[in-house]
Design a protein around this motif. Structure first.
Motif, PDB file in Angstrom:
ATOM      1  N   GLY A   1      13.016 -18.038  -4.818  1.00  0.00           N
ATOM      2  CA  GLY A   1      13.819 -17.637  -6.203  1.00  0.00           C
ATOM      3  C   GLY A   1      14.921 -16.580  -6.063  1.00  0.00           C
ATOM      4  N   MET A   2      14.615 -15.412  -5.220  1.00  0.00           N
ATOM      5  CA  MET A   2      15.619 -14.508  -5.096  1.00  0.00           C
ATOM      6  C   MET A   2      15.388 -13.705  -3.586  1.00  0.00           C
ATOM      7  N   GLN A   3      16.468 -12.949  -3.234  1.00  0.00           N
ATOM      8  CA  GLN A   3      16.059 -12.116  -2.133  1.00  0.00           C
ATOM      9  C   GLN A   3      16.980 -10.790  -2.400  1.00  0.00           C
ATOM     10  N   ILE A   4      16.248  -9.557  -1.468  1.00  0.00           N
ATOM     11  CA  ILE A   4      16.788  -8.603  -1.533  1.00  0.00           C
ATOM     12  C   ILE A   4      16.354  -8.019  -0.510  1.00  0.00           C
ATOM     13  N   PHE A   5      17.054  -6.910   0.096  1.00  0.00           N
ATOM     14  CA  PHE A   5      16.953  -6.339   1.485  1.00  0.00           C
ATOM     15  C   PHE A   5      16.510  -4.877   1.644  1.00  0.00           C
ATOM     16  N   SER A   6      15.728  -4.426   2.527  1.00  0.00           N
ATOM     17  CA  SER A   6      15.262  -3.035   2.842  1.00  0.00           C
ATOM     18  C   SER A   6      16.606  -2.364   2.991  1.00  0.00           C
ATOM     19  N   PRO A   7      16.550  -1.206   2.250  1.00  0.00           N
ATOM     20  CA  PRO A   7      17.858  -0.174   2.657  1.00  0.00           C
ATOM     21  C   PRO A   7      18.432  -0.178   4.213  1.00  0.00           C
ATOM     22  N   ASP A   8      17.378  -0.048   5.032  1.00  0.00           N
ATOM     23  CA  ASP A   8      17.937   0.161   6.213  1.00  0.00           C
ATOM     24  C   ASP A   8      18.182  -1.262   6.864  1.00  0.00           C
ATOM     25  N   GLY A   9      18.208  -2.368   6.448  1.00  0.00           N
ATOM     26  CA  GLY A   9      18.758  -3.639   6.583  1.00  0.00           C
ATOM     27  C   GLY A   9      17.807  -4.205   7.910  1.00  0.00           C
ATOM     28  N   LYS A  10      16.696  -3.763   7.870  1.00  0.00           N
ATOM     29  CA  LYS A  10      15.598  -4.493   8.714  1.00  0.00           C
ATOM     30  C   LYS A  10      15.050  -5.858   8.090  1.00  0.00           C
ATOM     31  N   TYR A  11      14.507  -5.685   7.045  1.00  0.00           N
ATOM     32  CA  TYR A  11      13.885  -6.837   6.364  1.00  0.00           C
ATOM     33  C   TYR A  11      14.689  -7.472   5.145  1.00  0.00           C
ATOM     34  N   GLY A  12      14.456  -8.779   5.107  1.00  0.00           N
ATOM     35  CA  GLY A  12      14.871  -9.563   3.638  1.00  0.00           C
ATOM     36  C   GLY A  12      13.405  -9.737   3.002  1.00  0.00           C
TER      37      GLY A  12
ATOM     38  N   THR B   1      12.956  -0.047  -3.359  1.00  0.00           N
ATOM     39  CA  THR B   1      13.262   1.149  -3.903  1.00  0.00           C
ATOM     40  C   THR B   1      14.372   1.770  -2.823  1.00  0.00           C
ATOM     41  N   PRO B   2      15.120   2.553  -3.067  1.00  0.00           N
ATOM     42  CA  PRO B   2      16.196   3.083  -2.357  1.00  0.00           C
ATOM     43  C   PRO B   2      15.482   3.910  -0.984  1.00  0.00           C
ATOM     44  N   ASP B   3      14.131   4.482  -1.556  1.00  0.00           N
ATOM     45  CA  ASP B   3      13.535   5.269  -0.144  1.00  0.00           C
ATOM     46  C   ASP B   3      12.908   4.353   0.751  1.00  0.00           C
ATOM     47  N   GLY B   4      12.970   2.851   0.658  1.00  0.00           N
ATOM     48  CA  GLY B   4      12.501   1.972   1.639  1.00  0.00           C
ATOM     49  C   GLY B   4      11.242   1.740   1.462  1.00  0.00           C
ATOM     50  N   LYS B   5      10.203   2.316   0.541  1.00  0.00           N
ATOM     51  CA  LYS B   5       8.700   2.334   0.431  1.00  0.00           C
ATOM     52  C   LYS B   5       8.324   1.224  -0.251  1.00  0.00           C
ATOM     53  N   GLN B   6       8.869   0.678  -1.295  1.00  0.00           N
ATOM     54  CA  GLN B   6       8.262  -0.473  -2.110  1.00  0.00           C
ATOM     55  C   GLN B   6       9.222  -1.514  -2.604  1.00  0.00           C
ATOM     56  N   VAL B   7       8.762  -2.688  -2.832  1.00  0.00           N
ATOM     57  CA  VAL B   7       9.202  -3.912  -3.409  1.00  0.00           C
ATOM     58  C   VAL B   7       8.448  -4.186  -4.490  1.00  0.00           C
ATOM     59  N   TRP B   8       9.369  -4.178  -5.810  1.00  0.00           N
ATOM     60  CA  TRP B   8       8.798  -4.834  -7.071  1.00  0.00           C
ATOM     61  C   TRP B   8       9.453  -6.329  -7.427  1.00  0.00           C
ATOM     62  N   PHE B   9       8.599  -6.944  -7.819  1.00  0.00           N
ATOM     63  CA  PHE B   9       8.982  -8.305  -8.367  1.00  0.00           C
ATOM     64  C   PHE B   9       8.365  -8.953  -9.488  1.00  0.00           C
ATOM     65  N   THR B  10       8.958  -9.607 -10.353  1.00  0.00           N
ATOM     66  CA  THR B  10       8.498 -10.090 -11.638  1.00  0.00           C
ATOM     67  C   THR B  10       8.184 -11.381 -11.602  1.00  0.00           C
ATOM     68  N   LEU B  11       7.128 -11.869 -12.617  1.00  0.00           N
ATOM     69  CA  LEU B  11       6.292 -13.045 -12.719  1.00  0.00           C
ATOM     70  C   LEU B  11       6.579 -13.591 -14.141  1.00  0.00           C
ATOM     71  N   LYS B  12       7.718 -14.403 -14.239  1.00  0.00           N
ATOM     72  CA  LYS B  12       8.094 -14.486 -15.558  1.00  0.00           C
ATOM     73  C   LYS B  12       6.914 -15.608 -16.318  1.00  0.00           C
ATOM     74  N   ASP B  13       6.402 -16.184 -15.595  1.00  0.00           N
ATOM     75  CA  ASP B  13       5.115 -17.405 -16.281  1.00  0.00           C
ATOM     76  C   ASP B  13       3.858 -16.766 -16.758  1.00  0.00           C
ATOM     77  N   VAL B  14       3.515 -15.500 -16.176  1.00  0.00           N
ATOM     78  CA  VAL B  14       2.344 -14.923 -16.765  1.00  0.00           C
ATOM     79  C   VAL B  14       2.534 -13.524 -17.107  1.00  0.00           C
ATOM     80  N   GLY B  15       4.083 -13.002 -17.296  1.00  0.00           N
ATOM     81  CA  GLY B  15       4.253 -11.685 -17.489  1.00  0.00           C
ATOM     82  C   GLY B  15       3.630 -10.803 -17.098  1.00  0.00           C
ATOM     83  N   LYS B  16       3.827 -10.703 -15.534  1.00  0.00           N
ATOM     84  CA  LYS B  16       3.343  -9.461 -14.902  1.00  0.00           C
ATOM     85  C   LYS B  16       4.438  -9.134 -13.869  1.00  0.00           C
ATOM     86  N   THR B  17       4.250  -7.914 -13.524  1.00  0.00           N
ATOM     87  CA  THR B  17       5.075  -7.327 -12.379  1.00  0.00           C
ATOM     88  C   THR B  17       4.247  -6.748 -11.482  1.00  0.00           C
ATOM     89  N   GLN B  18       4.668  -7.180  -9.940  1.00  0.00           N
ATOM     90  CA  GLN B  18       4.036  -6.727  -8.895  1.00  0.00           C
ATOM     91  C   GLN B  18       4.722  -5.843  -8.092  1.00  0.00           C
TER      92      GLN B  18
END
Length: 492
Positions: free
Chosen positions: A173-184, A221-238
């Motif tokens: 669905g989508m990709q984003i990266f850790s601020p330090d460029g280590k992970y996608g 998150t810019p501090d490199g600690k968390q990733v938030w993602f949304t779930l459109k079909d069930v109305g949740k965010t994890q």
């Protein structure tokens, strides 16, 4: 004690201010990046899937600079000789803020636009139904999630040519990266799995189980600690830990048609802003204890969201209102609404996108892209007049000339059940129902329903001529393959 001089006090204050600024970066950058105050050099962009345009906004005074036209509205784009882009949808930008990457789902393309001149630099064609594209933090690659297939297309950050593919479960669905460029981080729209990939060698190094298969968006998150993602079909965010072993931290019920999430860092702390279409709200959560601190009413069907370079504002595309809302993040109040093109999807705020000049080149006025009709449906028996906040279903008719694209943001129905959006001859929905579109609700009892035709001419108040038969939009359950008694009727 030695007295403190005025000069030393001023220097200490300046050093403290500089230290604060140096640790206040915004997503998708690092917390160590300096904040960039809002100015006329910044731009806010929206990818608009029915007008096939990109709206360009100057956030300093919240005015529409113009639109970049990437394609034509229907029915011109039905031609076998059509060469424009179709279903303009996803968006990302380069680390130097000079290049915008715009994904068009229907034409399988990524259009690269010069932010200074609004000129198209290159168009790359990838696999079936790409969804989002974003540059890696070093700018060397552009990752494109090819949602209609099972891979991420990796493009060269300078030539924009595909150089490799990263195989993932079907429907990235989508990709984003850790601020330090280590992970996608790559979430899925078809499988309940978010994958973590090493940027160094494109190898999968972790997996996170999604609570449902349909993730449209995620943010780190810019501090490199968390990733938030949304779930459109069930109305949740994890939320999960951005570092190994990538443990799931929290699951939050956010509401039907949960769309996008992004991160804001300001004087009050760090917050996740989540757009919730069925409720027409933006919900705000702390990232330290996950508590909800604000609910912000906005217009119909909020979708894409992105913070300013200093975190003082966040911009929200309103898909069924054809507007961009600007929210003050310290007060969590809407401070401006800007008319834009049809059905905005992804939104991007690019600081210092226009280093010099007025940045109006290669833009056009809204024109047809600004013409829409807004309707609402209410549950049967609750009365007809309705505002967007009280409507069960909001409907927008996007003008495409003589025809319109209908989009209904449906809520308040039974989960996972078949329904019909149709016409009735009677305002109360009694009598026969002529089907317009069949649909199945998601586990949250919601759906996005589309249709195409001369719909405004028969359902909009005051539009029908004397010889025409006025009809009314209704939603009814499917019973043995036919419409049953309507459960929602058009508000008058």
């Amino acid at each position: 004690m030695k007295p403190t001089s005025i000069a030393s006090t001023v220097l200490a204050a300046l050093a403290f201010t500089a230290a604060q600024s140096a640790s206040a970066g915004q997503a998708p950058g690092s917390l160590s990046d300096p904040d960039i105050p809002v100015s006329h050099h910044d731009r806010v962009y929206a990818a608009e899937q029915f007008s096939n345009t990109v709206s360009v906004i100057d956030p300093a005074d919240n005015h529409l600079v113009g639109v970049i036209r990437l394609g034509d509205p229907a029915p011109a784009n039905f031609s076998p000789l059509y060469r424009g882009q179709l279903l303009v949808h996803g968006m990302g930008f380069s680390p130097d803020h000079h290049t915008l990457a715009v994904v068009s789902i229907g034409s399988n393309s990524v259009t690269f636009i010069d932010t200074q001149t609004n000129a198209i630099k290159h168009v790359s064609y990838v696999g079936r139904s790409p969804h989002e594209a974003f540059f890696t933090p070093d700018g060397k690659e552009v990752w494109v999630t090819v949602r209609g297939e099972n891979y991420v297309a990796v493009l060269d950050g300078k030539t924009f040519e595909e150089k490799t593919r990263i195989t993932v479960p079907a429907g990235p669905g989508m990709q984003i990266f850790s601020p330090d460029g280590k992970y996608g981080y790559v979430c899925s729209s078809f499988n309940p799995e978010t994958d973590v990939i090493s940027l160094a060698d494109h190898k999968m190094v972790g997996k996170v189980t999604q609570a449902s298969p349909f993730c449209p968006d995620l943010a780190a998150t810019p501090d490199g600690k968390q990733v938030w993602f949304t779930l459109k079909d069930v109305g949740k965010t994890q939320v999960f830990d951005a570092r190994p072993p990538f443990a799931l931290l929290k699951t939050i019920d956010t509401g039907p048609i949960t769309n996008h999430v992004n991160i804001v860092h300001n004087a009050n702390g760090m917050f996740a802003y989540v757009t919730v279409g069925g409720l027409n709200q933006v919900k705000v959560f702390r990232t330290d204890d996950f508590s909800q601190v604000a609910t912000i009413p906005v217009g119909n069907l909020p979708h894409g969201i992105w913070p300013s370079g200093d975190g003082t504002r966040v911009y929200v595309g309103l898909e069924n209102a054809d507007e961009m809302s600007a929210i003050d993040t310290l007060t969590n109040k809407v401070v401006a609404n800007v008319p834009i093109g049809q059905a905005p999807q992804a939104v991007a705020y690019v600081p210092n996108a226009v280093p010099e000049g007025d940045g109006t080149q290669n833009t056009q006025p809204l024109g047809l892209a600004g013409q829409t009709t807004h309707l609402a449906l209410m549950p049967v028996g609750t009365g007809k007049p309705a505002g967007a906040a009280s409507a069960a279903t909001t409907v927008t008719l996007f003008d495409q000339g003589l025809v319109q694209v209908l989009q209904a943001a449906v809520t308040g129905l039974q989960p996972k059940q078949p329904y019909v959006l149709g016409f009735s001859d009677k305002p109360d929905g009694s009598g026969s129902v002529e089907p317009l579109a069949n649909f199945m609700t998601n586990p949250a009892g919601a759906a996005i329903v589309n249709a195409l035709g001369q719909i405004r001419q028969v359902v909009a108040p005051g539009v029908s001529t004397a010889g025409d038969r006025r009809r009314y939009l209704v939603i009814a359950p499917q019973v043995s393959g036919k419409p049953g008694a309507p459960v929602q009727v058009q508000a008058l």
